[in-house]
Scaffold this active site. Structure first.
Site, PDB file in Angstrom:
ATOM      1  NE  ARG A 278      -3.690   1.904   2.908  1.00  0.00           N
ATOM      2  CZ  ARG A 278      -4.803   2.367   2.345  1.00  0.00           C
ATOM      3  NH1 ARG A 278      -5.245   1.806   1.232  1.00  0.00           N
ATOM      4  NH2 ARG A 278      -5.462   3.383   2.861  1.00  0.00           N
ATOM      5  CG  HIS A 301      -5.722   8.089   3.294  1.00  0.00           C
ATOM      6  ND1 HIS A 301      -4.453   8.385   2.829  1.00  0.00           N
ATOM      7  CD2 HIS A 301      -5.615   6.877   3.902  1.00  0.00           C
ATOM      8  CE1 HIS A 301      -3.626   7.413   3.136  1.00  0.00           C
ATOM      9  NE2 HIS A 301      -4.303   6.490   3.799  1.00  0.00           N
TER      10      HIS A 301
END
Length: 330
Positions: A278, A301
């Site tokens: 990631r 996010h």
């Protein structure tokens, strides 16, 4: 009030029973702690593990207050909270020293307890409101180089049978999407029906669509055609995309083991985790000129602040840019 005989009433142990070797916590403080822990469990519905973590920090805080001669939360001053923060950082209260992040966690528990006490009328003020947690060093996320990622993915597909095809598709998809491991193992087959994108269910049950490149598409197609039917034959039928050898949904632990095996075969001696892929995904996108807001959306996010850590560069990278760009660097 219970009318049952004393020997039949449930025994309620003090919340601060671990402090038997230290100063005695007052009955008032102990009762306040029990009430708050019950509030966390019953009214806020926190898990047993989370409540246990709160309890450990607050039992330590209650012991510190007892040593300071504070019989209740109404007598606590800001200096007491500050003193506790310093004490747990250094282990001066008799417990083990805490890291900055663990100290911040303990302070968060203390703040929650004081806010509860103020709301419930146990205290007039909140002495923890202005106390700040220690500064934490911000670590740069670890990312693999593009060559190391290629070696890792090649190693994942080495060998015969359904498992190498599954593992190659799994790791290709992790790197292609920057997904969390829980998001990938949680995928169902219909989540990749388009093949050009996957629908990921992230934190807070927020769904996002992330494009998939040709390498991951090819690996996924090979797995679905040549490997998944063989794995599915061992099970009772499941919509899960990635399956284990019993034909059931692949677990995070199994996915982790597949990654570790591939890293070992690729000769990567550094620590490699699903989150490493990631980090690598985000770092490589930003290095290639991607906008941080786009990377934020791809990673899922909630705040761009979380994504901006990937824009930080290492001292080695700074030196390389300086050496290449400054006229008097050599």
């Amino acid at each position: 009030m219970s009318t049952a005989p004393a020997h039949l009433r449930p025994h309620r142990e003090p919340a601060s029973r671990e402090l038997a070797s230290g100063p005695a916590v007052s009955a008032r403080l102990d009762r306040a702690l029990r009430d708050y822990l019950a509030h966390l469990s019953v009214e806020r519905g926190l898990s047993a593990n989370t409540v246990a973590a709160y309890r450990r920090d607050l039992v330590r805080y209650a012991g510190y207050l007892a040593a300071a001669g504070r019989p209740g939360l109404g007598e606590v001053a800001e200096a007491d909270v500050t003193g506790f923060v310093e004490a747990v950082r250094q282990g001066a209260d008799g417990g083990r020293p805490l890291s900055p992040s663990s100290t911040a966690r303990a302070l968060a528990a203390v703040r929650g307890w004081h806010r509860f006490a103020q709301a419930e009328g146990m205290a007039v003020d909140d002495p923890s409101a202005e106390v700040r947690a220690p500064t934490q060093l911000r670590r740069l996320p670890h990312a693999l180089s593009v060559d190391d990622v290629a070696a890792l993915l090649d190693a994942a597909g080495a060998g015969d049978g359904p498992l190498p095809l599954r593992d190659r598709a799994l790791l290709e998809l992790l790197y292609a999407t920057g997904a969390r491991i829980s998001e990938i193992v949680g995928l169902d087959v219909d989540g990749v029906s388009d093949r050009t994108a996957v629908r990921l269910l992230g934190k807070g049950s927020k769904e996002r669509a992330v494009p998939v490149g040709s390498f991951a598409r090819d690996a996924l197609e090979a797995y679905l055609v040549r490997a998944r039917p063989a794995l599915a034959a061992a099970g009772r039928g499941t919509p899960a995309l990635f399956l284990n050898t019993r034909g059931a949904r692949m677990s995070r632990q199994t996915a982790w083991a597949a990654l570790q095996a591939a890293a070992a075969r690729a000769g990567l001696n550094e620590h490699v985790s699903p989150h490493t892929l990631r980090h690598s995904f985000a770092t490589h996108l930003l290095s290639g000129g991607a906008d941080v807001r786009v990377v934020q959306e791809l990673l899922g996010h909630a705040s761009v602040t979380t994504t901006q850590i990937y824009t930080m560069v290492t001292p080695d990278a700074l030196r390389e840019v300086y050496a290449a760009a400054h006229p008097r660097a050599r």
